[in-house]
Design an enzyme around this catalytic site. Structure first.
Site, PDB file in Angstrom:
ATOM      1  CG  HIS A 250      -1.620   1.040   1.850  1.00  0.00           C
ATOM      2  ND1 HIS A 250      -2.782   1.324   1.788  1.00  0.00           N
ATOM      3  CD2 HIS A 250      -0.973   2.595   2.033  1.00  0.00           C
ATOM      4  CE1 HIS A 250      -3.217   2.180   2.750  1.00  0.00           C
ATOM      5  NE2 HIS A 250      -2.152   3.382   2.671  1.00  0.00           N
TER       6      HIS A 250
ATOM      7  CG  ASP B  63      -8.963  -1.298  -0.551  1.00  0.00           C
ATOM      8  OD1 ASP B  63      -8.784  -2.352   0.453  1.00  0.00           O
ATOM      9  OD2 ASP B  63      -8.504  -0.188  -0.909  1.00  0.00           O
TER      10      ASP B  63
END
Ligand code: NCD
Length: 459
Positions: free
Chosen positions: A189, A328
């Site tokens: 991330h 996600d």
């Protein structure tokens, strides 16, 4: 609604089969039995099948391998008031996803074998295959590496500290080095905190207009650049989670041209929604910031970006710079969004709207339907390796994980009908085109929507 009692053979007849693994796109019948794909042929007669066989008329529908999602948040253990493995897997089935990979930002975090075992136990019998992603660092705290060997033995399919980056470049270098031998990707991330202190949405004209602290593109791109360099150094397996900027896409394209083995994913919302959605007019920039402004459901990490970023992400997915779609899926409880934009949690509940959102790129002519299916099946399977390919094809003898969907069916999102406990999406009330008719996992129909499915179902 799922046909839980039917365990016999299933003949899916008359659909458009899109099976990227076998380079197939055309009118074929698919026969499923004993949990496996038995045959894919131009015409498979129903007469020869035993009495328990179910025949599904798939005319007008696409039949493809089930979608694989390598980035979901299932919230269990620890945050069962947001989602559980059971409700998340149900949402996956409704969205056409047959395999989902759970990120480790749970409590406790997935940083030891006991948590991996717990997840596997809770996922037994769920309507989707659930795999765990282990933490890169202990407790996801970014200070020392987790016991990656223990986690691999327990069955994790990748490593990530998602929700947070692997901030320490030295630890990232080590993790990438180990990823080579462990044979799984490190999914990062990418977010440089120092470049976006207090940031809640993309830095640009909308953040200025709303007076909200911005997250500039460089907060993502600086770490993407770092990680590409570290991958070149280590020969490790870098996977870039949820890319959102034109600059990131350009760097990945250049890295691939230079032969660096990096992979990347993009989320459905970053392919359709822009920062203008934060104004509350469902994306219409001409709508003055009114009573619906500061729509907290648009708050997500990475933030919704500009038109140019969306176009670059779509182009990157179309040309293969971006290997796959990942949702996600980040479900949150209601109150975490019923507050100011600053206070609201980051995240969108995506599994049940993913296909309809993604199909906007096909309907606009930006991505072909077979390419989109590739980015949802063989694409993610290639990123993960390790036996994922068997779930990403309709090759006879492989597990029967499939989705049937109507690429054109229009429907209006109603969060009250979600299986997910997370009703946090800016798409509530929005009409999408593209809807799942049935999902099959290991030969079992785990979801079916009669209004899509058919018309001529001769069950
Ligand atoms: C994720 C979550 O809620 O777990 N939220 C999100 O907006 N994507 C974590 C994260 O990546 O920030």
């Amino acid at each position: 609604m799922a046909d839980a009692h039917h365990n016999g053979p299933i003949l899916i007849a008359g659909g458009r089969v899109i099976d990227p693994a076998n380079g197939r796109d055309g009118a074929f019948d698919v026969l499923i039995a004993d949990g496996l794909v038995k045959a894919v042929d131009r015409s498979i007669p129903a007469d020869g099948l035993d009495q328990t066989a179910r025949v599904i008329d798939a005319s007008g529908l696409v039949v493809s391998p089930g979608f694989i999602d390598i980035h979901v948040h299932l919230r269990e253990p620890g945050y069962e008031y947001k989602e559980t493995i059971a409700t998340g897997a149900e949402a996956a089935a409704r969205g056409g996803f047959t395999t989902i990979c759970a990120m480790p930002n749970t409590d406790p975090a997935i940083d030891n074998a006991a948590v991996v075992d717990y997840i596997a136990n809770r996922a037994a019998g769920a309507p989707a295959r659930v795999r765990a992603i282990g933490c890169v660092t202990k407790g996801r705290k970014g200070r020392e590496l987790a016991d990656m060997e223990e986690l691999i033995t327990a069955g994790v399919v990748a490593f990530s500290d998602d929700g947070d980056p692997v901030y320490d470049a030295g630890l990232m270098r080590l993790a990438l080095t180990y990823s080579r031998d462990l044979g799984v990707p490190i999914s990062n991330h990418c977010e440089d905190h120092e470049l976006c202190p207090g940031g809640v949405m993309s830095e640009g004209w909308v953040s200025s207009r709303l007076g909200l602290a911005g997250i500039p593109a460089v907060a993502e791109e600086a770490m993407v650049a770092r990680d590409i360099s570290l991958t070149e150094l280590t020969g490790g397996r870098l996977h870039l989670a949820h890319l959102s900027t034109a600059g990131s896409v350009a760097m990945v394209r250049q890295a691939k041209e230079r032969g660096i083995a990096v992979t990347a994913e993009v989320c459905p919302h970053h392919l359709m929604l822009t920062e203008a959605w934060a104004l509350g007019g469902k994306g219409d920039p001409n709508v003055a910031a009114g009573p619906m402004a500061y729509d907290t459901h648009t708050k997500v990490y990475p933030p919704l970006r500009s038109n140019a970023d969306v176009a670059a992400c779509v182009a990157g997915l179309a040309d293969g710079t971006i290997d796959c779609v990942a949702t996600d899926h980040a479900p949150h409880e209601r109150v975490s969004k019923e507050c100011t934009y600053h206070e609201a949690a980051f995240g969108i509940s995506v599994l049940e709207t993913a296909l309809g959102t993604l199909m906007s790129t096909v309907h606009s002519g930006s991505i072909s339907l077979p390419t989109l299916v590739e980015r949802l099946t063989t694409g993610p399977a290639r990123v993960m390796g390790n036996g994922f390919a068997q779930y990403a094809s309709l090759t006879p003898g492989t597990p029967a994980d499939l989705v049937l969907f109507d690429p054109d069916a229009g429907w209006t999102v109603d969060v009250n009908k979600f299986a997910s406990m997370g009703r946090n999406t800016p798409l509530d009330g929005v009409t999408l085109r593209g809807r799942v008719g049935a999902t099959v996992v290991g030969g079992r129909i785990v979801f079916e929507e009669p209004t899509v499915l058919n018309k001529g179902d001769v069950a």
